[in-house]
Design an enzyme around this catalytic site. Structure first.
Site, PDB file in Angstrom:
ATOM      1  N   ASP A  95      61.778 -18.350  10.237  1.00 58.39           N
ATOM      2  CA  ASP A  95      61.982 -16.912  10.161  1.00 58.39           C
ATOM      3  C   ASP A  95      62.636 -16.530   8.836  1.00 58.39           C
ATOM      4  O   ASP A  95      63.449 -17.281   8.293  1.00 58.39           O
ATOM      5  CB  ASP A  95      62.868 -16.459  11.333  1.00 58.39           C
ATOM      6  CG  ASP A  95      62.836 -14.964  11.538  1.00 58.39           C
ATOM      7  OD1 ASP A  95      63.519 -14.245  10.767  1.00 58.39           O
ATOM      8  OD2 ASP A  95      62.136 -14.500  12.448  1.00 58.39           O
ATOM      9  N   ASP A 117      54.982  -6.559   9.909  1.00 55.72           N
ATOM     10  CA  ASP A 117      55.036  -5.822  11.171  1.00 55.72           C
ATOM     11  C   ASP A 117      55.871  -4.558  10.970  1.00 55.72           C
ATOM     12  O   ASP A 117      57.021  -4.638  10.533  1.00 55.72           O
ATOM     13  CB  ASP A 117      55.674  -6.706  12.246  1.00 55.72           C
ATOM     14  CG  ASP A 117      55.496  -6.165  13.653  1.00 55.72           C
ATOM     15  OD1 ASP A 117      55.506  -4.923  13.820  1.00 55.72           O
ATOM     16  OD2 ASP A 117      55.357  -6.973  14.586  1.00 55.72           O
ATOM     17  N   ASP A 153      49.461  -0.858   5.151  1.00 60.38           N
ATOM     18  CA  ASP A 153      48.569   0.248   5.491  1.00 60.38           C
ATOM     19  C   ASP A 153      49.292   1.253   6.376  1.00 60.38           C
ATOM     20  O   ASP A 153      48.710   2.254   6.785  1.00 60.38           O
ATOM     21  CB  ASP A 153      47.325  -0.273   6.223  1.00 60.38           C
ATOM     22  CG  ASP A 153      47.670  -0.887   7.572  1.00 60.38           C
ATOM     23  OD1 ASP A 153      48.729  -1.552   7.656  1.00 60.38           O
ATOM     24  OD2 ASP A 153      46.902  -0.699   8.530  1.00 60.38           O
ATOM     25  N   TYR A 192      43.987  -9.250   6.532  1.00 57.59           N
ATOM     26  CA  TYR A 192      44.274  -7.986   7.212  1.00 57.59           C
ATOM     27  C   TYR A 192      43.859  -6.802   6.351  1.00 57.59           C
ATOM     28  O   TYR A 192      43.264  -5.834   6.829  1.00 57.59           O
ATOM     29  CB  TYR A 192      45.771  -7.933   7.521  1.00 57.59           C
ATOM     30  CG  TYR A 192      46.225  -6.750   8.341  1.00 57.59           C
ATOM     31  CD1 TYR A 192      46.402  -6.861   9.717  1.00 57.59           C
ATOM     32  CD2 TYR A 192      46.514  -5.520   7.749  1.00 57.59           C
ATOM     33  CE1 TYR A 192      46.836  -5.787  10.476  1.00 57.59           C
ATOM     34  CE2 TYR A 192      46.942  -4.441   8.496  1.00 57.59           C
ATOM     35  CZ  TYR A 192      47.104  -4.581   9.860  1.00 57.59           C
ATOM     36  OH  TYR A 192      47.535  -3.504  10.605  1.00 57.59           O
TER      37      TYR A 192
END
Length: 214
Positions: A95, A117, A153, A192
């Protein structure tokens, strides 16, 4: 992105300690992990690795670290590294909150955050990779000329990140509000990014530094 659990992925990654750090065995020794001493660039949240493996292939004079916590995704990055024969790319399966355990102060020249995220609920703001806790880690490990490159995005995350970075004491050297319309051809797409740009989604991008680095 929902990740399908791969029960065999952990053992596969452990079979390649020369390329993948699973438990901090190279913590504090990132420079020594590579064959050559070169500038270090990190991508946090590398997904399947298209972006960072492309960068590593194009820039053999730079050492790259892919940081991704999902073991069931990391194996795809490892596959690409092996197939492409990249000697200037290593992988940390952990992480981002552990960054300062791995890197010495001022050891990193650039950090990439690509399509992180957005954690849209306010109660989850602390998990966003542009929350001030993470910015403090980036400031610690970046060298005086180091910078942060960010793509998304998600308009809400972009606006939040601009504000968060400004409040933390960062300044922006480049801001693109519609990257693919303004792109000069140097942009490297993530998996992505390609998927959503093909659907006409707008991509936002920025480059930033800390004021103390001026």
């Amino acid at each position: 992105m929902r990740v399908r659990y791969k029960p065999w992925a952990e053992d596969y990654l452990k079979d390649h300690p020369e390329l993948v750090d699973m438990d901090g065995q190279h913590a504090g020794e990132m420079t020594e992990w590579f064959d050559k001493t070169q500038p270090i660039h990190i991508e946090i949240g590398s997904g399947m690795g298209q972006f960072i493996t492309t960068l590593a292939a194009q820039n053999p004079h730079i050492n790259y670290i892919s940081m991704e916590r999902e073991k069931s995704i990391v194996y795809k990055v490892l596959d690409k590294v092996k197939e492409m024969g990249l000697t200037n790319l290593k992988i940390i399966c952990n992480d981002a909150i552990e960054l300062n355990e791995y890197f010495k102060n001022g050891e990193v020249s650039r950090i990439y955050l690509n399509f992180s995220d957005p954690w849209p609920k306010n109660r989850h703001a602390k998990r966003r990779l542009t929350y001030h806790t993470f910015l403090a880690l980036y400031q610690q490990i970046l060298n005086d000329e180091g910078d942060l490159h960010f793509k998304t995005d998600n308009r809400g995350l972009f606006a939040y990140s601009l504000e968060s970075m400004s409040q933390f004491g960062m300044y922006f050297t480049k801001i693109n509000l519609n990257l693919h319309q303004e792109d000069d051809g140097s942009n490297i797409l993530t998996e992505y990014e390609k998927k959503f740009s093909d659907k006409g989604s707008r991509i936002y991008r920025m480059e930033a530094k800390f004021h103390s680095q001026k």
